[in-house]
Design an enzyme around this catalytic site. Structure first.
Site, PDB file in Angstrom:
ATOM      1  N   GLY A  49       0.732  -1.333  -0.477  1.00 53.70           N
ATOM      2  CA  GLY A  49      -0.162  -0.062   0.100  1.00 53.70           C
ATOM      3  C   GLY A  49       0.560   1.276   0.055  1.00 53.70           C
ATOM      4  O   GLY A  49       2.228   1.723   0.654  1.00 53.70           O
ATOM      5  N   GLU A  50       0.256   2.849  -0.252  1.00 55.65           N
ATOM      6  CA  GLU A  50       0.998   3.947  -0.404  1.00 55.65           C
ATOM      7  C   GLU A  50      -0.522   4.618  -0.176  1.00 55.65           C
ATOM      8  O   GLU A  50      -1.107   4.721  -0.976  1.00 55.65           O
ATOM      9  CB  GLU A  50       1.510   3.740  -1.855  1.00 55.65           C
ATOM     10  CG  GLU A  50       2.500   5.165  -1.410  1.00 55.65           C
ATOM     11  CD  GLU A  50       3.786   4.657  -2.721  1.00 55.65           C
ATOM     12  OE1 GLU A  50       4.569   5.592  -2.420  1.00 55.65           O
ATOM     13  OE2 GLU A  50       3.400   4.290  -3.832  1.00 55.65           O
ATOM     14  N   GLY A  52      -0.349   9.370   0.836  1.00 52.23           N
ATOM     15  CA  GLY A  52      -0.670  10.452   1.393  1.00 52.23           C
ATOM     16  C   GLY A  52       1.457  10.778   2.176  1.00 52.23           C
ATOM     17  O   GLY A  52       1.944  11.821   1.950  1.00 52.23           O
ATOM     18  N   PHE A  53       1.001  10.184   3.262  1.00 51.89           N
ATOM     19  CA  PHE A  53       2.484  10.604   3.966  1.00 51.89           C
ATOM     20  C   PHE A  53       3.867   9.620   3.709  1.00 51.89           C
ATOM     21  O   PHE A  53       3.770   8.918   4.937  1.00 51.89           O
ATOM     22  CB  PHE A  53       1.459  10.572   5.375  1.00 51.89           C
ATOM     23  CG  PHE A  53       1.009  11.580   5.273  1.00 51.89           C
ATOM     24  CD1 PHE A  53       1.492  12.682   4.923  1.00 51.89           C
ATOM     25  CD2 PHE A  53      -0.080  11.612   5.283  1.00 51.89           C
ATOM     26  CE1 PHE A  53       0.676  14.239   5.143  1.00 51.89           C
ATOM     27  CE2 PHE A  53      -0.819  12.976   5.327  1.00 51.89           C
ATOM     28  CZ  PHE A  53      -0.621  14.290   5.159  1.00 51.89           C
ATOM     29  N   LYS A  70       3.517  -0.550   8.291  1.00 50.65           N
ATOM     30  CA  LYS A  70       3.516   1.949   7.476  1.00 50.65           C
ATOM     31  C   LYS A  70       4.447   2.165   7.735  1.00 50.65           C
ATOM     32  O   LYS A  70       5.116   2.590   9.510  1.00 50.65           O
ATOM     33  CB  LYS A  70       2.490   2.259   8.387  1.00 50.65           C
ATOM     34  CG  LYS A  70       2.039   3.673   8.011  1.00 50.65           C
ATOM     35  CD  LYS A  70       0.571   3.969   8.440  1.00 50.65           C
ATOM     36  CE  LYS A  70      -0.396   3.360   8.450  1.00 50.65           C
ATOM     37  NZ  LYS A  70      -1.520   3.913   9.555  1.00 50.65           N
ATOM     38  N   ASP A 170     -13.407   9.058   9.812  1.00 49.35           N
ATOM     39  CA  ASP A 170     -12.614   8.057   8.443  1.00 49.35           C
ATOM     40  C   ASP A 170     -13.075   7.124   7.890  1.00 49.35           C
ATOM     41  O   ASP A 170     -12.578   6.305   7.410  1.00 49.35           O
ATOM     42  CB  ASP A 170     -11.481   8.634   7.934  1.00 49.35           C
ATOM     43  CG  ASP A 170     -10.732   8.917   6.589  1.00 49.35           C
ATOM     44  OD1 ASP A 170     -12.239   9.201   5.695  1.00 49.35           O
ATOM     45  OD2 ASP A 170      -9.895   8.082   5.996  1.00 49.35           O
TER      46      ASP A 170
END
Length: 397
Positions: A49-50, A52-53, A70, A170
């Site tokens: 996964g990738e 914004g931070f 992460k 979220d």
């Protein structure tokens, strides 16, 4: 210039260390050497996964435990805040429907969070991936129902049962992960807020994902746990229909999946929304219950949405669901609502691989940092973008 850069670097490092010292951490600690060994020096082949931070990598510890690491970007102050926020929020929380945080690593400028590895990626991946994709996963009805109940139980725990009351802010398909048994677990608490006072609201910066944010929060920064209830309703509708709220459009007549559901409700054809991939192999009573509950949870008025403990009871058939026709146009005459609706359509039509503005140039004063304010542990190609609007007072003006 060198002295100034040096001061900024050590100021951020000092602030991060100060914030972490103030937390009562109940997680483990990992060394950078351990995590490099576990992820084969953060090999791109193991990237799952990738956001914004930073990026997320699959790893394996020396004892054979699989982990998800992460790696937050050290250059991002928002990433620093998210790092501290996530550790502080969930380090002491234990629930079968929350992703476990094993620990963290802070060495030099490296910020790493270590989670349990979830074998079946995200709910969004399972629902919206096409059959041509290698990761395609067909969810049958009992599994979908179990996932929906699991999400509801996790939110009920966060809102009403845990030692600290939390508003996630979220809730969406990419932040619901699936383990090897396809049980749902909520992840990514980078935007979460403490709800310290019951029956009160927090006026705060608006940060979340378009298509999942409650209208009172998106427009005025009015935040309560009912914002999570609204997001849950959207996700429940996606589970039943197999369609994404932000990308579904049959005609120009409907803005999103939720809009179509309201139309079907008024026509008395609610079952038309059920995922055609299920064919006739689903429990009609449970499906109808989930759809009606989703519409109740997404009521435009937060006071008319049920608490998550009530949602669990309704889902499990212990209490009946109140019949209510929600009027999605309750905010229709509001100027900001019209602007959001018009530019929501533009967001859908454009590529979301780069940062986009949600308002015309003349309205740029409304917006702070328009880049993504959170990222997903197991993201898919985004069908919605994160919205991070500046101070609420500015938004209202």
């Amino acid at each position: 210039m060198g002295v100034i850069c040096w001061k900024f670097y050590f100021r951020d490092k000092f602030m991060r260390e100060r914030d972490l010292k103030g937390l009562d951490l109940k997680t483990g600690s990992f060394t950078l050497r351990q995590l490099r060994a576990a992820t084969n020096n953060f090999d791109s082949a193991g990237k799952i996964g990738e956001g914004g931070f930073g990026s997320v990598y699959k790893g394996k510890l020396s004892d054979g435990t699989f982990i998800a690491v992460k790696q937050l970007s050290p250059k991002s102050r928002q990433g620093n805040r998210e790092f501290v926020n996530e550790i502080g929020m969930i380090s002491g929380l234990q629930h079968p429907n929350l992703v476990k945080l094993y620990g963290c690593c802070i060495e030099g400028d490296q910020l790493l969070l270590v989670y349990e590895y979830m074998e079946n990626n995200s709910l969004a991946k399972a629902l919206f991936a096409t059959g041509s994709e290698t990761s395609f996963l067909m969810l049958d009805w009992p599994t979908r129902y179990k996932i929906c109940v699991g999400i509801a139980r996790a939110l009920a725990f966060l809102h009403e049962e845990s030692a600290i009351r939390i508003v996630h802010r979220d809730i969406k398909g990419t932040n619901v992960l699936l383990d090897k048994d396809l049980s749902a677990k909520i992840s990514d608490f980078g935007l979460a807020k403490l709800n310290e006072e019951e029956n009160t609201h927090m006026s705060t910066r608006v940060a979340g994902t378009i298509g999942y944010m409650a209208p009172e929060y998106a427009l005025w920064g009015y935040l309560t746990d009912k914002a999570d209830v609204y997001s849950f309703g959207v996700v429940a509708l996606e589970i039943v229909s197999g369609r994404s709220n932000s990308s579904y459009r049959t005609t120009n007549e409907f803005v999103c999946l939720l809009d179509w559901a309201h139309v079907l409700q008024k026509k008395g054809n609610l079952m038309e929304i059920v995922d055609p991939k299920l064919q006739s192999e689903f429990n009609k009573e449970e499906a109808e219950r989930m759809i009606k509950l989703a519409l109740l949870c997404t009521n435009a008025s937060p006071s008319l949405r049920p608490a998550m403990s009530e949602v669990v009871s309704m889902l499990e058939g212990q209490t009946s669901i109140q019949e209510m026709i929600s009027d999605p146009s309750i905010y229709g005459d509001d100027l900001h609502s019209k602007l959001l609706k018009g530019h929501y359509q533009q967001v859908i039509d454009q590529s979301l691989n780069s940062t986009q503005d949600l308002f015309p140039p003349s309205d740029k004063s409304w917006i702070g940092n328009s880049s993504a304010s959170a990222h997903d542990l197991y993201p898919i190609n985004p069908e919605s973008i994160n919205l991070n609007i500046s101070e609420t007072s500015t938004l209202i003006e």
